[in-house]
Design a protein around this motif. Structure first.
Motif, PDB file in Angstrom:
ATOM      1  N   ILE A 155       3.357   7.113 -12.792  1.00  0.00           N
ATOM      2  CA  ILE A 155       3.585   8.269 -11.909  1.00  0.00           C
ATOM      3  C   ILE A 155       4.269   7.831 -10.611  1.00  0.00           C
ATOM      4  CG2 ILE A 155       2.398  10.043 -10.497  1.00  0.00           C
ATOM      5  CD1 ILE A 155       0.197   9.977 -12.809  1.00  0.00           C
ATOM      6  N   LEU A 156       3.870   6.675 -10.100  1.00  0.00           N
ATOM      7  CA  LEU A 156       4.414   6.214  -8.809  1.00  0.00           C
ATOM      8  C   LEU A 156       5.640   5.307  -8.973  1.00  0.00           C
ATOM      9  CD1 LEU A 156       0.978   5.487  -7.067  1.00  0.00           C
ATOM     10  CD2 LEU A 156       2.517   7.407  -6.579  1.00  0.00           C
ATOM     11  N   ALA A 180      -6.979  13.781   3.026  1.00  0.00           N
ATOM     12  CA  ALA A 180      -5.755  13.962   3.821  1.00  0.00           C
ATOM     13  C   ALA A 180      -4.632  13.026   3.346  1.00  0.00           C
ATOM     14  CB  ALA A 180      -6.051  13.714   5.297  1.00  0.00           C
ATOM     15  N   ALA A 181      -5.027  11.878   2.836  1.00  0.00           N
ATOM     16  CA  ALA A 181      -4.026  10.924   2.346  1.00  0.00           C
ATOM     17  C   ALA A 181      -4.676  10.017   1.312  1.00  0.00           C
ATOM     18  CB  ALA A 181      -3.478  10.071   3.495  1.00  0.00           C
ATOM     19  N   THR A 214       2.511  15.102  -6.425  1.00  0.00           N
ATOM     20  CA  THR A 214       2.221  13.750  -6.942  1.00  0.00           C
ATOM     21  C   THR A 214       0.714  13.543  -7.051  1.00  0.00           C
ATOM     22  OG1 THR A 214       4.207  12.970  -5.821  1.00  0.00           O
ATOM     23  CG2 THR A 214       2.667  11.282  -6.567  1.00  0.00           C
ATOM     24  N   ARG A 215       0.004  14.056  -6.054  1.00  0.00           N
ATOM     25  CA  ARG A 215      -1.455  13.849  -6.065  1.00  0.00           C
ATOM     26  C   ARG A 215      -2.133  14.615  -7.212  1.00  0.00           C
ATOM     27  NH1 ARG A 215      -4.650  13.340  -0.718  1.00  0.00           N
ATOM     28  NH2 ARG A 215      -3.499  15.045   0.223  1.00  0.00           N
ATOM     29  N   GLU A 216      -1.558  15.767  -7.571  1.00  0.00           N
ATOM     30  CA  GLU A 216      -2.104  16.510  -8.727  1.00  0.00           C
ATOM     31  C   GLU A 216      -1.977  15.648  -9.977  1.00  0.00           C
ATOM     32  OE1 GLU A 216      -3.847  19.118  -9.146  1.00  0.00           O
ATOM     33  OE2 GLU A 216      -3.726  19.998  -7.145  1.00  0.00           O
ATOM     34  N   LYS A 217      -0.809  15.011 -10.122  1.00  0.00           N
ATOM     35  CA  LYS A 217      -0.592  14.156 -11.306  1.00  0.00           C
ATOM     36  C   LYS A 217      -1.550  12.970 -11.294  1.00  0.00           C
ATOM     37  CE  LYS A 217       4.358  15.080 -11.546  1.00  0.00           C
ATOM     38  NZ  LYS A 217       5.630  14.518 -11.103  1.00  0.00           N
ATOM     39  N   VAL A 272       0.868  -1.184   0.000  1.00  0.00           N
ATOM     40  CA  VAL A 272       0.000   0.000   0.000  1.00  0.00           C
ATOM     41  C   VAL A 272       0.900   1.228   0.000  1.00  0.00           C
ATOM     42  CG1 VAL A 272      -1.873   1.215   1.163  1.00  0.00           C
ATOM     43  CG2 VAL A 272      -1.728  -1.285   1.315  1.00  0.00           C
ATOM     44  N   ILE A 273       0.707   2.071  -0.997  1.00  0.00           N
ATOM     45  CA  ILE A 273       1.518   3.293  -1.099  1.00  0.00           C
ATOM     46  C   ILE A 273       0.679   4.438  -0.542  1.00  0.00           C
ATOM     47  CG2 ILE A 273       2.730   4.853  -2.690  1.00  0.00           C
ATOM     48  CD1 ILE A 273       1.970   1.473  -3.993  1.00  0.00           C
TER      49      ILE A 273
END
Ligand SMILES: Cc1cc2nc3c(=O)[nH]c(=O)nc-3n(C[C@H](O)[C@H](O)[C@H](O)COP(=O)(O)O)c2cc1C
Length: 209
Positions: free
Chosen positions: A167-168, A74-75, A56-59, A48-49
């Motif tokens: 992306i990750l 929040a996450a 990163t979240r925008e991408k 789990v990442i």
């Protein structure tokens, strides 16, 4: 609140309050729940990442049909399945069992043969499908644990897995994205969580034999 009342309260929130942060303790509690999720043979063939980095979240949002939960929670929990369940993976699991339970590894010979036999009898495609299922069980445990703590967790399948992997950097890690969950706190403006839950009746859902 009883567990059933908490499950009534939980919702696949669409609008998170981005000003509300999750504490390290709350997050760790959710991680413990995911860690304790049962899996077939106990193999836990996923990771789990936890994505909290804004850039990163925008991408990821762009790769997730622009769903706001991806950036405003929040996450973000990204459940990713292992793509290489080889003999070494099976053997290392048996090593872990022997070490955690402090038992002679040789006494686990039967268990090891079962694990290795299960792995070798399946194609790569079947093993990946199997791992995805295990990750979904962990997702379910996360949703329940979050509800139990009054934390919102929105499960999501609406994303491009190949883009998430890119992306990750998951391919290089031998992983591929299965499913995601946005975790945090609902905005007062979230309309979805105010709507009555739609569920099939028990008469329709359950068959008694
Ligand atoms: C595996 C899974 C994937 C989902 N994917 C999305 C999604 O991409 N976007 C979304 O807004 N809701 C998504 N949902 C939310 C469901 O639509 C929601 O859980 C269902 O309508 C029941 O509502 P409730 O969770 O609020 O009780 C998903 C739910 C699950 C379990």
């Amino acid at each position: 609140m009883s567990l059933i009342e908490k499950l009534q309260w939980r919702a696949a929130v669409k609008q998170f309050d981005s000003s509300k942060k999750i504490s390290a303790e709350q997050l760790d509690n959710l991680l413990s729940a995911v860690q304790l999720a049962p899996t077939s043979l106990g193999l836990q063939s996923f990771k789990v990442i936890l994505v909290q980095d804004a850039e990163t979240r925008e991408k990821l949002r762009a790769a997730g049909y622009n769903q706001a939960q991806i950036t405003d929670s929040a996450a973000l929990f990204v459940f990713a399945s292992l793509t290489n369940l080889d003999e070494q993976f099976g053997k290392s699991f048996i090593d872990l069992v022997a070490s955690v339970r402090n038992i002679d590894r040789a006494s686990l010979e039967g268990y090891e043969q079962m694990v290795l036999g299960t792995l070798s009898s399946r194609t790569e495609e079947q093993k990946l499908e199997w791992s995805h299922k295990q990750a979904y069980i962990a997702l379910g445990v996360l949703l329940s644990a979050a509800a139990d703590s009054g934390i919102d967790a929105a499960p999501m399948e609406g994303f491009d897995a190949a883009k998430f992997d890119e992306i990750l950097g998951l391919k290089e890690k031998g992983l591929t994205t299965t499913v995601i969950a946005a975790v945090g706190f609902r905005s007062e403006d979230d309309q979805y969580s105010k709507m009555t839950k739609v569920r099939r009746s028990k008469e329709e859902l359950f068959l008694h034999v």
